[in-house]
Scaffold this motif. Structure first.
Motif, PDB file in Angstrom:
ATOM      1  N   ILE A 165       0.853  -1.193   0.000  1.00  0.00           N
ATOM      2  CA  ILE A 165       0.000   0.000   0.000  1.00  0.00           C
ATOM      3  C   ILE A 165       0.883   1.236   0.000  1.00  0.00           C
ATOM      4  N   ASP A 166       0.490   2.187  -0.835  1.00  0.00           N
ATOM      5  CA  ASP A 166       1.246   3.434  -0.948  1.00  0.00           C
ATOM      6  C   ASP A 166       0.241   4.554  -1.159  1.00  0.00           C
ATOM      7  N   SER A 167       0.732   5.781  -1.183  1.00  0.00           N
ATOM      8  CA  SER A 167      -0.213   6.891  -1.292  1.00  0.00           C
ATOM      9  C   SER A 167       0.446   8.111  -1.909  1.00  0.00           C
ATOM     10  N   LEU A 168      -0.378   9.132  -2.113  1.00  0.00           N
ATOM     11  CA  LEU A 168       0.126  10.419  -2.613  1.00  0.00           C
ATOM     12  C   LEU A 168       1.148  11.029  -1.664  1.00  0.00           C
ATOM     13  N   ALA A 169       1.118  10.612  -0.390  1.00  0.00           N
ATOM     14  CA  ALA A 169       2.090  11.153   0.572  1.00  0.00           C
ATOM     15  C   ALA A 169       3.514  10.837   0.138  1.00  0.00           C
ATOM     16  N   ALA A 170       3.669   9.793  -0.667  1.00  0.00           N
ATOM     17  CA  ALA A 170       5.018   9.416  -1.122  1.00  0.00           C
ATOM     18  C   ALA A 170       5.635  10.484  -2.005  1.00  0.00           C
ATOM     19  N   THR A 171       4.808  11.404  -2.531  1.00  0.00           N
ATOM     20  CA  THR A 171       5.381  12.476  -3.348  1.00  0.00           C
ATOM     21  C   THR A 171       6.280  13.383  -2.500  1.00  0.00           C
ATOM     22  N   ALA A 172       6.078  13.360  -1.185  1.00  0.00           N
ATOM     23  CA  ALA A 172       6.910  14.174  -0.289  1.00  0.00           C
ATOM     24  C   ALA A 172       7.903  13.298   0.465  1.00  0.00           C
ATOM     25  N   ALA A 173       8.271  12.167  -0.145  1.00  0.00           N
ATOM     26  CA  ALA A 173       9.108  11.188   0.554  1.00  0.00           C
ATOM     27  C   ALA A 173      10.411  11.793   1.061  1.00  0.00           C
ATOM     28  N   THR A 174      11.008  12.680   0.283  1.00  0.00           N
ATOM     29  CA  THR A 174      12.312  13.221   0.684  1.00  0.00           C
ATOM     30  C   THR A 174      12.208  13.936   2.035  1.00  0.00           C
ATOM     31  N   ALA A 175      11.185  14.756   2.180  1.00  0.00           N
ATOM     32  CA  ALA A 175      11.017  15.493   3.440  1.00  0.00           C
ATOM     33  C   ALA A 175      10.649  14.544   4.581  1.00  0.00           C
ATOM     34  N   VAL A 231      -7.145   1.464  -6.643  1.00  0.00           N
ATOM     35  CA  VAL A 231      -6.902   2.894  -6.400  1.00  0.00           C
ATOM     36  C   VAL A 231      -8.121   3.455  -5.688  1.00  0.00           C
ATOM     37  N   ILE A 232      -7.894   4.069  -4.536  1.00  0.00           N
ATOM     38  CA  ILE A 232      -8.988   4.683  -3.791  1.00  0.00           C
ATOM     39  C   ILE A 232      -8.766   6.188  -3.822  1.00  0.00           C
ATOM     40  N   GLY A 233      -9.649   6.894  -4.516  1.00  0.00           N
ATOM     41  CA  GLY A 233      -9.493   8.334  -4.644  1.00  0.00           C
ATOM     42  C   GLY A 233      -9.507   8.744  -6.101  1.00  0.00           C
ATOM     43  N   ALA A 234      -9.229  10.038  -6.313  1.00  0.00           N
ATOM     44  CA  ALA A 234      -9.313  10.600  -7.668  1.00  0.00           C
ATOM     45  C   ALA A 234      -8.080  10.199  -8.478  1.00  0.00           C
ATOM     46  N   PRO A 235      -8.266   9.501  -9.589  1.00  0.00           N
ATOM     47  CA  PRO A 235      -7.095   9.084 -10.369  1.00  0.00           C
ATOM     48  C   PRO A 235      -6.394  10.251 -11.061  1.00  0.00           C
ATOM     49  N   ALA A 236      -7.070  11.381 -11.202  1.00  0.00           N
ATOM     50  CA  ALA A 236      -6.486  12.505 -11.955  1.00  0.00           C
ATOM     51  C   ALA A 236      -5.192  13.020 -11.327  1.00  0.00           C
ATOM     52  N   ALA A 237      -5.077  12.910  -9.994  1.00  0.00           N
ATOM     53  CA  ALA A 237      -3.898  13.481  -9.324  1.00  0.00           C
ATOM     54  C   ALA A 237      -2.780  12.460  -9.112  1.00  0.00           C
ATOM     55  N   LEU A 238      -2.899  11.272  -9.708  1.00  0.00           N
ATOM     56  CA  LEU A 238      -1.842  10.270  -9.506  1.00  0.00           C
ATOM     57  C   LEU A 238      -0.520  10.757 -10.096  1.00  0.00           C
ATOM     58  N   PRO A 239       0.599  10.457  -9.445  1.00  0.00           N
ATOM     59  CA  PRO A 239       1.883  10.783 -10.063  1.00  0.00           C
ATOM     60  C   PRO A 239       1.986  10.097 -11.434  1.00  0.00           C
ATOM     61  N   VAL A 240       2.606  10.779 -12.378  1.00  0.00           N
ATOM     62  CA  VAL A 240       2.653  10.266 -13.753  1.00  0.00           C
ATOM     63  C   VAL A 240       3.230   8.846 -13.835  1.00  0.00           C
ATOM     64  N   PRO A 241       4.345   8.508 -13.146  1.00  0.00           N
ATOM     65  CA  PRO A 241       4.874   7.133 -13.268  1.00  0.00           C
ATOM     66  C   PRO A 241       3.872   6.080 -12.786  1.00  0.00           C
ATOM     67  N   VAL A 242       3.094   6.425 -11.752  1.00  0.00           N
ATOM     68  CA  VAL A 242       2.100   5.472 -11.232  1.00  0.00           C
ATOM     69  C   VAL A 242       0.970   5.304 -12.239  1.00  0.00           C
ATOM     70  N   ALA A 243       0.442   6.426 -12.740  1.00  0.00           N
ATOM     71  CA  ALA A 243      -0.675   6.355 -13.693  1.00  0.00           C
ATOM     72  C   ALA A 243      -0.245   5.620 -14.966  1.00  0.00           C
ATOM     73  N   ALA A 272     -13.060   8.494 -15.500  1.00  0.00           N
ATOM     74  CA  ALA A 272     -12.240   9.296 -16.422  1.00  0.00           C
ATOM     75  C   ALA A 272     -10.764   8.927 -16.327  1.00  0.00           C
ATOM     76  N   ALA A 273     -10.437   7.857 -15.586  1.00  0.00           N
ATOM     77  CA  ALA A 273      -9.025   7.463 -15.436  1.00  0.00           C
ATOM     78  C   ALA A 273      -8.412   7.174 -16.799  1.00  0.00           C
ATOM     79  N   THR A 274      -7.225   7.695 -17.017  1.00  0.00           N
ATOM     80  CA  THR A 274      -6.586   7.549 -18.327  1.00  0.00           C
ATOM     81  C   THR A 274      -6.100   6.119 -18.574  1.00  0.00           C
ATOM     82  N   PHE A 275      -5.917   5.334 -17.487  1.00  0.00           N
ATOM     83  CA  PHE A 275      -5.323   4.006 -17.659  1.00  0.00           C
ATOM     84  C   PHE A 275      -6.359   2.895 -17.830  1.00  0.00           C
TER      85      PHE A 275
END
Ligand code: SF4
Length: 414
Positions: free
Chosen positions: A106-116, A330-342, A359-362
């Motif tokens: 399991i992973d999430s959008l929070a991973a976009t801030a992984a560095t911090a 995927v639970i949530g809006a697919p539009a905001a997925l990071p590009v590599p994930v989508a 409306a998910a592109t994938f």
């Protein structure tokens, strides 16, 4: 003609999570989002979202969609659950329960801030709520970020304009410094600014920390302005260092993230300092909070062994990229997925439950549209400073994400 107004609505257009929005509803459409910035107005839109349920691209009943979703997920040998945006913490919690049940990663959008996040795990934190910054900060240093583009009301609500204990006259009582690192510029209307070459950024932060700690450092000409700023910070009553936690124009170098933390920590000896890390919207900070609360880890968690383990180097993008995942939820809006994930999800059989799932592109095998948290559904969301806020829906959507995800979880058995 106004049907009704809903006051104290929380916007999830960015991580500021402004909770002073008044929504004007006319004929079951949002006609106005008072107090919202342009980004927030766009996030609310007119409140309409699709309400489709599809299996393999064809319209289906919810019953069939859930049956197919359960079949697909339970038949997988390496399932992945991904927590995307615009759903409440209550819905995210159901997602964690599903990952536990499936022995999934399991992973999430929070991973976009992984560095911090990783920097905070290695070095600790020197943080504060936005309310504390508003009340206490008299010197605000914008480190390679101008919040006006992606976090438009951060300045007016928290760090620049509002009156506070240490700034009774608001903006007049605060000094703003912009640190421009390469093309990542601070606010144009700062009281002072200094430019740092990207290659000198980490060294500049380390030299500033040494200066704050009273250590003598060689004052090469290119670091002189940074040393001067460090001295000025030690003379302030309360410093807020503002940095962008989301990917974009700033470097994702872990050394940079750690140097920002350690400078902030060092400043708490001669004065007070908080590092304010800007986060994006859609309740991504909530995903971080729920995963930590439920598993002990903020992102990139794996239940494959039957218990949660932390795999920060093997998050969703890495697992999908390596071809390990054979089914995804995927639970949530697919539009905001990071590009590599989508992009990688296009190669995997997937189920999407959330706002604009259809409306998910994938092209998911199962897509169930649901309402947007904060517009159609209540619950809880987290602001960028990890303060939980209640969500107040303006009207009901066709289908609630929480009820739908819970129904899937119950279908997966105990
Ligand atoms: S600053 Fe962010 S949370 Fe506040 S109204 Fe604008 S988009 Fe919404």
């Amino acid at each position: 003609m106004i049907d009704r107004t809903v006051a104290n609505v929380t916007c999830l257009g960015c991580g500021c999570a402004c909770d002073d929005i008044t929504i004007v509803v006319t004929q079951d459409r949002i006609a106005e989002a008072r107090n919202a910035c342009a980004l927030g107005i766009a996030w609310f839109g007119d409140g309409t979202v699709p309400a489709e349920t599809r299996v393999n691209g064809r319209t289906a009943s919810l019953e069939r969609a859930l049956t197919e979703a359960a079949r697909l997920l339970t038949g997988a040998t390496r399932p992945l659950v991904y927590l995307a945006g615009d759903v409440s913490c209550e819905t995210l919690r159901e997602g964690v329960a599903i990952a536990d049940r499936l022995h999934a990663a399991i992973d999430s959008l929070a991973a976009t801030a992984a560095t911090a996040v990783l920097a905070a795990q290695r070095r600790g934190r020197a943080g504060a709520t936005l309310g504390e910054i508003r009340q206490r900060a008299d010197l605000v240093v914008f480190w390679a970020v101008d919040p006006s583009a992606r976090y438009p009301r951060y300045g007016s609500r928290y760090a620049v304009a509002p009156r506070g204990v240490a700034a009774p006259q608001g903006r007049k009582d605060r000094t703003l410094i912009a640190v421009d690192v390469g093309e990542a510029l601070g606010p144009a209307d700062a009281d002072g600014r200094l430019a740092i070459a990207p290659a000198d950024e980490v060294d500049s932060l380390e030299i500033m920390r040494a200066t704050v700690q009273g250590r003598t450092v060689g004052e090469e000409a290119r670091f002189r302005a940074a040393v001067e700023l460090a001295r000025r910070m030690t003379e302030a009553r309360y410093v807020a260092i503002v940095t962008d936690g989301e990917p974009g124009t700033t470097s994702a170098d872990p050394a940079r993230a750690e140097a920002l933390v350690t400078l902030s920590q060092a400043l708490n000896a001669p004065t007070r300092c908080a590092l304010s890390t800007l986060r994006g919207g859609g309740n991504r900070s909530g995903a971080d909070a729920v995963l930590t609360w439920q598993t002990g880890f903020p992102f990139a968690v794996d239940f494959a062994r039957g218990y949660p383990s932390y795999q920060p180097q093997a998050g969703a993008a890495a697992l999908l990229g390596a071809g390990e995942v054979d089914a995804a939820l995927v639970i949530g809006a697919p539009a905001a997925l990071p590009v590599p994930v989508a992009t990688a999800l296009a190669r995997v059989r997937s189920v999407v439950i959330g706002p604009r799932a259809s409306a998910a592109t994938f092209q998911p095998a199962v897509a169930v549209d649901a309402g947007v948290a904060g517009i159609h559904e209540g619950g809880t969301a987290f602001r960028m400073d990890d303060v939980p806020l209640p969500l107040r829906p303006s009207f009901e959507g066709a289908r609630a994400a929480l009820v739908t995800v819970r129904a899937l979880r119950e279908r997966l058995g105990p």
